[in-house]
Design a protein around this motif. Structure first.
Motif, mmCIF file in Angstrom:
data_model
loop_
_atom_site.group_PDB
_atom_site.id
_atom_site.type_symbol
_atom_site.label_atom_id
_atom_site.label_comp_id
_atom_site.label_asym_id
_atom_site.label_seq_id
_atom_site.Cartn_x
_atom_site.Cartn_y
_atom_site.Cartn_z
ATOM 1 N N LEU A 19 0.841 -1.200 0.000
ATOM 2 C CA LEU A 19 0.000 0.000 0.000
ATOM 3 C C LEU A 19 0.874 1.247 0.000
ATOM 4 N N SER A 20 0.421 2.268 -0.705
ATOM 5 C CA SER A 20 1.109 3.561 -0.671
ATOM 6 C C SER A 20 0.951 4.173 0.728
ATOM 7 N N THR A 21 1.769 5.145 1.015
ATOM 8 C CA THR A 21 1.702 5.812 2.311
ATOM 9 C C THR A 21 0.316 6.418 2.567
ATOM 10 N N PRO A 22 -0.287 7.135 1.610
ATOM 11 C CA PRO A 22 -1.633 7.669 1.861
ATOM 12 C C PRO A 22 -2.678 6.571 2.088
ATOM 13 N N LEU A 23 -2.576 5.469 1.360
ATOM 14 C CA LEU A 23 -3.514 4.365 1.586
ATOM 15 C C LEU A 23 -3.294 3.717 2.947
ATOM 16 N N LEU A 24 -2.041 3.629 3.369
ATOM 17 C CA LEU A 24 -1.767 3.114 4.720
ATOM 18 C C LEU A 24 -2.420 4.011 5.767
ATOM 19 N N GLY A 35 -3.733 7.991 15.436
ATOM 20 C CA GLY A 35 -2.316 8.338 15.599
ATOM 21 C C GLY A 35 -1.439 7.730 14.520
ATOM 22 N N ARG A 36 -1.624 6.454 14.248
ATOM 23 C CA ARG A 36 -0.840 5.803 13.182
ATOM 24 C C ARG A 36 -1.215 6.376 11.820
ATOM 25 N N ALA A 37 -2.510 6.625 11.631
ATOM 26 C CA ALA A 37 -2.962 7.207 10.370
ATOM 27 C C ALA A 37 -2.303 8.568 10.155
ATOM 28 N N HIS A 38 -2.275 9.373 11.192
ATOM 29 C CA HIS A 38 -1.684 10.709 11.093
ATOM 30 C C HIS A 38 -0.185 10.627 10.822
ATOM 31 N N ALA A 39 0.486 9.704 11.483
ATOM 32 C CA ALA A 39 1.926 9.526 11.249
ATOM 33 C C ALA A 39 2.196 9.170 9.792
ATOM 34 N N GLN A 40 1.372 8.305 9.219
ATOM 35 C CA GLN A 40 1.539 7.940 7.806
ATOM 36 C C GLN A 40 1.283 9.147 6.910
ATOM 37 N N ALA A 41 0.234 9.905 7.197
ATOM 38 C CA ALA A 41 -0.098 11.069 6.372
ATOM 39 C C ALA A 41 1.027 12.096 6.396
ATOM 40 N N GLN A 42 1.704 12.211 7.511
ATOM 41 C CA GLN A 42 2.813 13.166 7.639
ATOM 42 C C GLN A 42 4.100 12.666 7.003
ATOM 43 N N ALA A 43 4.159 11.395 6.639
ATOM 44 C CA ALA A 43 5.400 10.801 6.147
ATOM 45 C C ALA A 43 5.785 11.280 4.755
ATOM 46 N N SER A 44 4.846 11.829 4.010
ATOM 47 C CA SER A 44 5.132 12.323 2.663
ATOM 48 C C SER A 44 4.600 13.737 2.523
ATOM 49 N N GLU A 45 5.165 14.474 1.582
ATOM 50 C CA GLU A 45 4.763 15.864 1.397
ATOM 51 C C GLU A 45 4.044 16.110 0.082
ATOM 52 N N ASP A 46 3.589 15.061 -0.581
ATOM 53 C CA ASP A 46 2.897 15.215 -1.858
ATOM 54 C C ASP A 46 1.442 15.631 -1.622
ATOM 55 N N ALA A 47 0.765 16.019 -2.687
ATOM 56 C CA ALA A 47 -0.613 16.512 -2.602
ATOM 57 C C ALA A 47 -1.580 15.446 -2.101
ATOM 58 N N VAL A 48 -1.366 14.205 -2.484
ATOM 59 C CA VAL A 48 -2.265 13.131 -2.050
ATOM 60 C C VAL A 48 -2.149 12.925 -0.544
ATOM 61 N N SER A 49 -0.941 12.935 -0.029
ATOM 62 C CA SER A 49 -0.753 12.807 1.417
ATOM 63 C C SER A 49 -1.359 14.004 2.140
ATOM 64 N N ALA A 50 -1.238 15.189 1.544
ATOM 65 C CA ALA A 50 -1.850 16.384 2.138
ATOM 66 C C ALA A 50 -3.364 16.236 2.198
ATOM 67 N N LEU A 51 -3.959 15.629 1.179
ATOM 68 C CA LEU A 51 -5.407 15.413 1.178
ATOM 69 C C LEU A 51 -5.824 14.484 2.313
ATOM 70 N N VAL A 52 -5.101 13.397 2.483
ATOM 71 C CA VAL A 52 -5.408 12.466 3.571
ATOM 72 C C VAL A 52 -5.186 13.152 4.914
ATOM 73 N N TRP A 69 -4.381 21.979 5.201
ATOM 74 C CA TRP A 69 -3.968 20.806 4.436
ATOM 75 C C TRP A 69 -4.781 20.644 3.162
ATOM 76 N N TYR A 70 -6.061 21.021 3.180
ATOM 77 C CA TYR A 70 -6.830 20.999 1.928
ATOM 78 C C TYR A 70 -6.208 21.972 0.931
ATOM 79 N N ARG A 71 -5.807 23.152 1.392
ATOM 80 C CA ARG A 71 -5.150 24.112 0.489
ATOM 81 C C ARG A 71 -3.849 23.536 -0.046
ATOM 82 N N ARG A 72 -3.065 22.876 0.812
ATOM 83 C CA ARG A 72 -1.811 22.249 0.352
ATOM 84 C C ARG A 72 -2.078 21.178 -0.696
ATOM 85 N N ALA A 73 -3.227 20.518 -0.587
ATOM 86 C CA ALA A 73 -3.603 19.474 -1.543
ATOM 87 C C ALA A 73 -4.243 20.051 -2.802
ATOM 88 N N GLY A 74 -4.507 21.359 -2.802
ATOM 89 C CA GLY A 74 -5.165 21.972 -3.945
ATOM 90 C C GLY A 74 -6.648 21.634 -4.007
#
Length: 95
Positions: A19-24, A35-52, A69-74
């Motif tokens: 699974l990709s980081t955002p899917l994790l 907590g684990r979900a948030h840690a995964q979402a913070q692990a990457s700086e791409d737009a998809v991770s920002a959306l999650v 974070w919605y703004r960061r995700a566009g």
């Protein structure tokens, strides 16, 4: 992996391999581990991770942080339930 397979996988104790980081992040969220979900979402700086990340803060009730974070995700904050947003993001990522 299909959306239905992904959704069903959340009854297991460990996430499926590959699974990709955002899917994790979504997987852990579905398991009730914010907590684990948030840690995964913070692990990457791409737009998809920002959306999650945005979704998770919306779920937490921190709407100002979610808005950032919605703004960061566009994206704009959706006008759907949290369950609907989770499903929409997961379906988008699994395409």
């Amino acid at each position: 992996m299909t959306f239905d397979e992904f959704r069903r996988s959340t009854v297991h104790d460990t996430p499926p391999a590959g699974l990709s980081t955002p899917l994790l992040a979504l997987w852990w969220d579905a398991r009730g581990d914010w907590g684990r979900a948030h840690a995964q979402a913070q692990a990457s700086e791409d737009a998809v991770s920002a959306l999650v990340h945005a979704y998770l803060h919306r779920k937490e009730g921190d709407l100002a942080n979610a808005g950032y974070w919605y703004r960061r995700a566009g994206r704009v904050p959706p006008e759907v339930t949290l369950d609907q947003e989770w499903a929409a993001i997961a379906a988008e990522l699994l395409r």
